[in-house]
Scaffold this motif. Structure first.
Motif, PDB file in Angstrom:
ATOM      1  N   VAL A   1       0.566  -1.133   0.061  1.00 20.70           N
ATOM      2  CA  VAL A   1       0.359   0.048  -0.172  1.00 20.70           C
ATOM      3  C   VAL A   1       0.873   1.161  -0.073  1.00 20.70           C
ATOM      4  O   VAL A   1       0.719   1.995  -1.196  1.00 20.70           O
ATOM      5  CB  VAL A   1      -0.975   0.339   0.811  1.00 20.70           C
ATOM      6  N   TRP A   2       1.725   1.391   0.449  1.00 19.51           N
ATOM      7  CA  TRP A   2       2.599   2.549   1.062  1.00 19.51           C
ATOM      8  C   TRP A   2       3.345   2.342  -0.455  1.00 19.51           C
ATOM      9  O   TRP A   2       3.310   3.696  -1.011  1.00 19.51           O
ATOM     10  CB  TRP A   2       3.703   2.544   2.099  1.00 19.51           C
TER      11      TRP A   2
ATOM     12  N   LEU B   1      -1.157   4.399  -2.767  1.00 19.28           N
ATOM     13  CA  LEU B   1      -2.876   4.855  -2.391  1.00 19.28           C
ATOM     14  C   LEU B   1      -2.884   6.291  -1.171  1.00 19.28           C
ATOM     15  O   LEU B   1      -1.895   6.180  -0.304  1.00 19.28           O
ATOM     16  CB  LEU B   1      -3.228   3.690  -1.475  1.00 19.28           C
TER      17      LEU B   1
ATOM     18  N   SER C   1       2.559   1.866  -3.644  1.00 14.63           N
ATOM     19  CA  SER C   1       2.143   2.615  -4.524  1.00 14.63           C
ATOM     20  C   SER C   1       1.316   3.694  -4.319  1.00 14.63           C
ATOM     21  O   SER C   1       1.241   3.933  -5.345  1.00 14.63           O
ATOM     22  CB  SER C   1       0.271   1.076  -4.454  1.00 14.63           C
TER      23      SER C   1
END
Length: 135
Positions: free
Chosen positions: A42-43, A47, A45
């Protein structure tokens, strides 16, 4: 005299309690690794960050003479955000022969087209946008 199974297991540390403890430790370790991998994905990418809305692409390059080349590129960034872009020129052997960082000032526009002239120390056959980042 035959040896008792529990006595041998206790002697060598292979009791039911130890197996349960080991199982829970492995489950906990696996869960921890899964959480770390998901957080990293998540980090990585981007987002939820404005960096995820930064897009850039080469549009053209034009060798002018043996010491100059122009590189054109388009940048789509969030409004009122400063952006910096690295532009490079390459010779016939793909060696970088010119390099510069272009600093774009914050503007209300989300789309900007930029043309940068680079000075090269050898004749360049192509120019390209290396990367852009928010500053």
């Amino acid at each position: 005299m035959p040896a008792d199974g529990e006595a041998l297991a206790g002697r060598y540390g292979n009791t039911a309690q130890r197996r349960r403890t080991t199982r829970w430790l492995l489950i906990g370790l696996g869960a921890f690794i899964a959480v770390v991998m998901i957080a990293w994905a998540v980090w990585g990418s981007g987002l939820g960050s404005s960096a995820s809305s930064l897009q850039y692409t080469d549009t053209a390059n034009d060798p002018i003479d043996g010491q100059h080349i122009t590189v054109s590129f388009a940048v789509d960034a969030p409004p009122n955000t400063a952006v910096s872009c690295a532009v490079e020129a390459q010779n016939i052997d793909f060696t970088v022969v010119g390099y510069d960082v272009v600093h774009l000032k914050p503007t209300a526009e989300t789309h900007q087209v930029v043309t940068k002239s680079l000075i090269t120390y050898e004749p360049a056959v192509s120019g390209s946008l290396d990367k852009c980042w928010l500053t």
